[in-house]
Design a protein around this motif. Structure first.
Motif, PDB file in Angstrom:
ATOM      1  N   HIS A 147       0.801  -1.238   0.000  1.00  0.00           N
ATOM      2  CA  HIS A 147       0.000   0.000   0.000  1.00  0.00           C
ATOM      3  C   HIS A 147       0.827   1.279   0.000  1.00  0.00           C
ATOM      4  O   HIS A 147       0.280   2.379   0.158  1.00  0.00           O
ATOM      5  N   SER A 148       2.148   1.170  -0.200  1.00  0.00           N
ATOM      6  CA  SER A 148       2.980   2.378  -0.309  1.00  0.00           C
ATOM      7  C   SER A 148       2.643   3.111  -1.614  1.00  0.00           C
ATOM      8  O   SER A 148       2.291   2.493  -2.616  1.00  0.00           O
ATOM      9  N   SER A 149       2.783   4.437  -1.588  1.00  0.00           N
ATOM     10  CA  SER A 149       2.554   5.215  -2.820  1.00  0.00           C
ATOM     11  C   SER A 149       3.874   5.660  -3.437  1.00  0.00           C
ATOM     12  O   SER A 149       3.907   6.441  -4.386  1.00  0.00           O
ATOM     13  N   ASP A 150       4.981   5.135  -2.928  1.00  0.00           N
ATOM     14  CA  ASP A 150       6.318   5.523  -3.392  1.00  0.00           C
ATOM     15  C   ASP A 150       6.813   4.518  -4.435  1.00  0.00           C
ATOM     16  O   ASP A 150       6.989   3.339  -4.129  1.00  0.00           O
ATOM     17  N   TYR A 151       7.007   4.977  -5.660  1.00  0.00           N
ATOM     18  CA  TYR A 151       7.388   4.057  -6.741  1.00  0.00           C
ATOM     19  C   TYR A 151       8.439   4.676  -7.646  1.00  0.00           C
ATOM     20  O   TYR A 151       8.695   5.882  -7.590  1.00  0.00           O
ATOM     21  N   GLU A 152       9.028   3.838  -8.477  1.00  0.00           N
ATOM     22  CA  GLU A 152       9.964   4.301  -9.506  1.00  0.00           C
ATOM     23  C   GLU A 152       9.474   3.802 -10.862  1.00  0.00           C
ATOM     24  O   GLU A 152       9.044   2.653 -10.994  1.00  0.00           O
ATOM     25  N   LEU A 153       9.544   4.663 -11.865  1.00  0.00           N
ATOM     26  CA  LEU A 153       9.103   4.299 -13.214  1.00  0.00           C
ATOM     27  C   LEU A 153      10.085   3.307 -13.836  1.00  0.00           C
ATOM     28  O   LEU A 153      11.292   3.492 -13.772  1.00  0.00           O
ATOM     29  N   VAL A 154       9.539   2.246 -14.458  1.00  0.00           N
ATOM     30  CA  VAL A 154      10.359   1.267 -15.182  1.00  0.00           C
ATOM     31  C   VAL A 154      10.218   1.480 -16.692  1.00  0.00           C
ATOM     32  O   VAL A 154      11.197   1.593 -17.412  1.00  0.00           O
ATOM     33  N   LEU A 155       8.970   1.558 -17.183  1.00  0.00           N
ATOM     34  CA  LEU A 155       8.749   1.701 -18.627  1.00  0.00           C
ATOM     35  C   LEU A 155       7.380   2.322 -18.880  1.00  0.00           C
ATOM     36  O   LEU A 155       6.380   1.875 -18.323  1.00  0.00           O
ATOM     37  N   ASP A 156       7.363   3.347 -19.730  1.00  0.00           N
ATOM     38  CA  ASP A 156       6.112   3.998 -20.119  1.00  0.00           C
ATOM     39  C   ASP A 156       5.690   3.434 -21.477  1.00  0.00           C
ATOM     40  O   ASP A 156       6.420   3.552 -22.457  1.00  0.00           O
ATOM     41  N   TYR A 157       4.527   2.801 -21.528  1.00  0.00           N
ATOM     42  CA  TYR A 157       4.022   2.196 -22.759  1.00  0.00           C
ATOM     43  C   TYR A 157       3.228   3.191 -23.603  1.00  0.00           C
ATOM     44  O   TYR A 157       2.758   2.855 -24.684  1.00  0.00           O
ATOM     45  N   GLY A 158       3.039   4.400 -23.090  1.00  0.00           N
ATOM     46  CA  GLY A 158       2.260   5.397 -23.787  1.00  0.00           C
ATOM     47  C   GLY A 158       0.768   5.184 -23.579  1.00  0.00           C
ATOM     48  O   GLY A 158       0.348   4.462 -22.664  1.00  0.00           O
ATOM     49  N   SER A 159      -0.040   5.812 -24.435  1.00  0.00           N
ATOM     50  CA  SER A 159      -1.492   5.615 -24.385  1.00  0.00           C
ATOM     51  C   SER A 159      -1.846   4.506 -25.357  1.00  0.00           C
ATOM     52  O   SER A 159      -1.623   4.655 -26.568  1.00  0.00           O
ATOM     53  N   LEU A 199      -0.517   3.525 -19.855  1.00  0.00           N
ATOM     54  CA  LEU A 199      -0.034   2.258 -19.287  1.00  0.00           C
ATOM     55  C   LEU A 199       1.427   2.446 -18.900  1.00  0.00           C
ATOM     56  O   LEU A 199       2.282   2.680 -19.762  1.00  0.00           O
ATOM     57  N   THR A 200       1.710   2.377 -17.604  1.00  0.00           N
ATOM     58  CA  THR A 200       3.084   2.541 -17.130  1.00  0.00           C
ATOM     59  C   THR A 200       3.442   1.421 -16.166  1.00  0.00           C
ATOM     60  O   THR A 200       2.642   1.049 -15.302  1.00  0.00           O
ATOM     61  N   LEU A 201       4.643   0.904 -16.331  1.00  0.00           N
ATOM     62  CA  LEU A 201       5.171  -0.138 -15.451  1.00  0.00           C
ATOM     63  C   LEU A 201       6.041   0.529 -14.394  1.00  0.00           C
ATOM     64  O   LEU A 201       6.941   1.308 -14.728  1.00  0.00           O
ATOM     65  N   VAL A 202       5.751   0.222 -13.116  1.00  0.00           N
ATOM     66  CA  VAL A 202       6.499   0.838 -12.021  1.00  0.00           C
ATOM     67  C   VAL A 202       6.918  -0.247 -11.033  1.00  0.00           C
ATOM     68  O   VAL A 202       6.401  -1.361 -11.049  1.00  0.00           O
ATOM     69  N   ILE A 203       7.848   0.118 -10.167  1.00  0.00           N
ATOM     70  CA  ILE A 203       8.245  -0.799  -9.101  1.00  0.00           C
ATOM     71  C   ILE A 203       8.107  -0.071  -7.762  1.00  0.00           C
ATOM     72  O   ILE A 203       8.478   1.102  -7.639  1.00  0.00           O
ATOM     73  N   CYS A 204       7.516  -0.771  -6.793  1.00  0.00           N
ATOM     74  CA  CYS A 204       7.318  -0.194  -5.461  1.00  0.00           C
ATOM     75  C   CYS A 204       8.683  -0.058  -4.768  1.00  0.00           C
ATOM     76  O   CYS A 204       9.432  -1.030  -4.664  1.00  0.00           O
ATOM     77  N   LYS A 205       9.006   1.129  -4.315  1.00  0.00           N
ATOM     78  CA  LYS A 205      10.287   1.346  -3.639  1.00  0.00           C
ATOM     79  C   LYS A 205      10.327   0.689  -2.255  1.00  0.00           C
ATOM     80  O   LYS A 205      11.391   0.400  -1.730  1.00  0.00           O
ATOM     81  N   GLU A 206       9.146   0.460  -1.693  1.00  0.00           N
ATOM     82  CA  GLU A 206       9.068  -0.097  -0.345  1.00  0.00           C
ATOM     83  C   GLU A 206       9.253  -1.615  -0.344  1.00  0.00           C
ATOM     84  O   GLU A 206      10.111  -2.143   0.366  1.00  0.00           O
ATOM     85  N   CYS A 207       8.440  -2.340  -1.166  1.00  0.00           N
ATOM     86  CA  CYS A 207       8.484  -3.817  -1.109  1.00  0.00           C
ATOM     87  C   CYS A 207       8.972  -4.452  -2.403  1.00  0.00           C
ATOM     88  O   CYS A 207       9.041  -5.667  -2.511  1.00  0.00           O
TER      89      CYS A 207
END
Length: 409
Positions: free
Chosen positions: A10-22, A44-52
């Protein structure tokens, strides 16, 4: 579309991995060219949770929009039937349950897996949100409830049918925003000595083989054994064994039981966790590299297809899967580069692909046309496709595998 919070911690802290665009949702096939004007493109964006360190999409669409009418049927690929037999054998060995255990499956689709267990004498029940697919399962004699599975539905099933010896959740964690509701419901239905089986495409394969096309609006979470263990532990469930299997480009099959049962984990669990740790997939750095590698693959695939087109070659695709649509849209392919995509699904033949509007045709058309190159978008069934299309290969047709970099099979 909801705002982002990690689906595990449930953390809101993330890092962007890849933006797929619209992009258009990967299973939104069009019945005619007239439907193009109403097509909806969504971020559509792929992100990774910085916490877990859980890898996931930032966006979550309304599941009713995606799954109430569905175009994927488990039973279409021939190799699936071999997989179902292997699955049943492996699960029954580990379950240590009665000779004919009762089986409940979450997201049971057309009932192909439950059919295997039913043929062995088990009582079976499935739940699936896609009414069109569940109807096929019920017609085939596999009792299937039309619903989204969660804690509330689990409570109703428990009241009607009691606990189950084996609970199966294959390729469903990736699709679900409420992971905690699903796992809590699974635990509720699982008998005290019962065995649950969770299968997900393995994050390790996704990283090594650059399976960025696993990402689309229906697939919102990507799992390691580490993430499965942590998620289960939050609901007093424990993973006691694990296998890595070939299906869907490399899959984790985790065997789960109530933690109170005290079942000791096998060495396979420790070994896979160590493998994930040493590969770096539980960190941030490798996923930054993953995004860069995907952009390189896009450039290389477009260059190869442009070269083929300029030399007058006829290029088509095979496999109108959601994976294929994800890659086609990310790489910005169109009819100019891929004339059409062949697929066995009668629900897709005669439609236009979402976003790209490439026609979907039957494999028979592909076999009769003067095709030079087939792009294997359904790369997870590449071996089966090559065996099926041996005659095309004998006449000189080449098959192009698109990842991790384009190469001919």
């Amino acid at each position: 579309m909801s705002s982002y919070a990690c689906r595990i911690c449930h953390s809101s802290d993330y890092e962007l991995v890849l933006d797929y665009g619209s992009v258009v949702p990967a299973d939104a096939f069009l019945l005619s060219s007239k439907a193009i004007e109403n097509e909806q493109r969504l971020p559509l964006t792929l992100v990774i949770c910085k916490e877990c360190r859980h890898l996931q999409t930032r966006e979550v669409l309304d599941p009713a929009m995606l799954f109430s009418e569905y175009v994927w049927e488990t039973g279409i690929p021939a190799s699936i039937h071999r997989y179902c037999q292997e699955f049943a054998d492996a699960v029954l060995v580990r379950a240590g349950n009665p000779e004919m255990p009762s089986i409940f499956e979450i997201a049971s689709n057309d009932g192909t897996m439950l059919k295997e267990f039913k043929s062995r004498g088990s009582e079976v029940l499935g739940v699936d949100p896609a009414s069109n697919i569940a109807q096929k399962a019920n017609a085939a004699g596999i009792p299937t409830r039309v619903d989204f599975f969660g804690e509330e539905v689990a409570g109703e099933v428990l009241a009607q049918h009691g606990e189950w010896d084996i609970v199966v959740a294959r390729n469903v964690l990736a699709h679900v925003a409420d992971l905690h509701g699903l796992i809590a419901g699974l635990g509720l239905l699982l008998g005290p000595q019962g065995t649950a089986v969770i299968e997900v495409p393995h994050l390790l394969n996704m990283y090594h083989e650059l399976q960025y096309d696993q990402v689309f609006h229906e697939h919102i979470g990507y799992h390691s054994l580490d993430s499965i263990i942590r998620l289960c532990a939050m609901h007093e469930l424990a993973v006691f064994d694990v296998e890595h299997i070939w299906i869907h480009g490399g899959t984790v099959r985790a065997y789960v039981t109530h933690a109170a049962g005290g079942r000791s984990p096998t060495p396979a669990v420790t070994e896979m966790l160590a493998e994930e740790q040493s590969a770096g997939i539980l960190g941030l750095e490798v996923w930054q590299q993953f995004g860069d590698r995907a952009k390189t693959q896009k450039r290389l695939l477009r260059a190869e297809l442009s070269s083929l087109r300029e030399s007058g070659k006829m290029v088509v695709g095979y496999g109108a899967s959601a994976k294929g649509q994800s890659m086609i849209q990310f790489c910005e392919l169109d009819e100019g580069l891929v004339a059409y995509v062949a697929d066995k699904s009668t629900m897709k033949i005669g439609t236009l692909a979402p976003g790209s509007h490439i026609p979907i045709v039957s494999p028979e058309k592909m076999r009769s046309d003067p095709v030079d190159v087939v792009v294997v978008f359904a790369w997870n069934f590449a071996r089966e496709i090559l065996e099926q299309e041996q005659q095309m290969r004998e006449r000189g047709v080449r098959f192009l595998h698109p990842i991790p970099e384009p190469h001919y099979l």
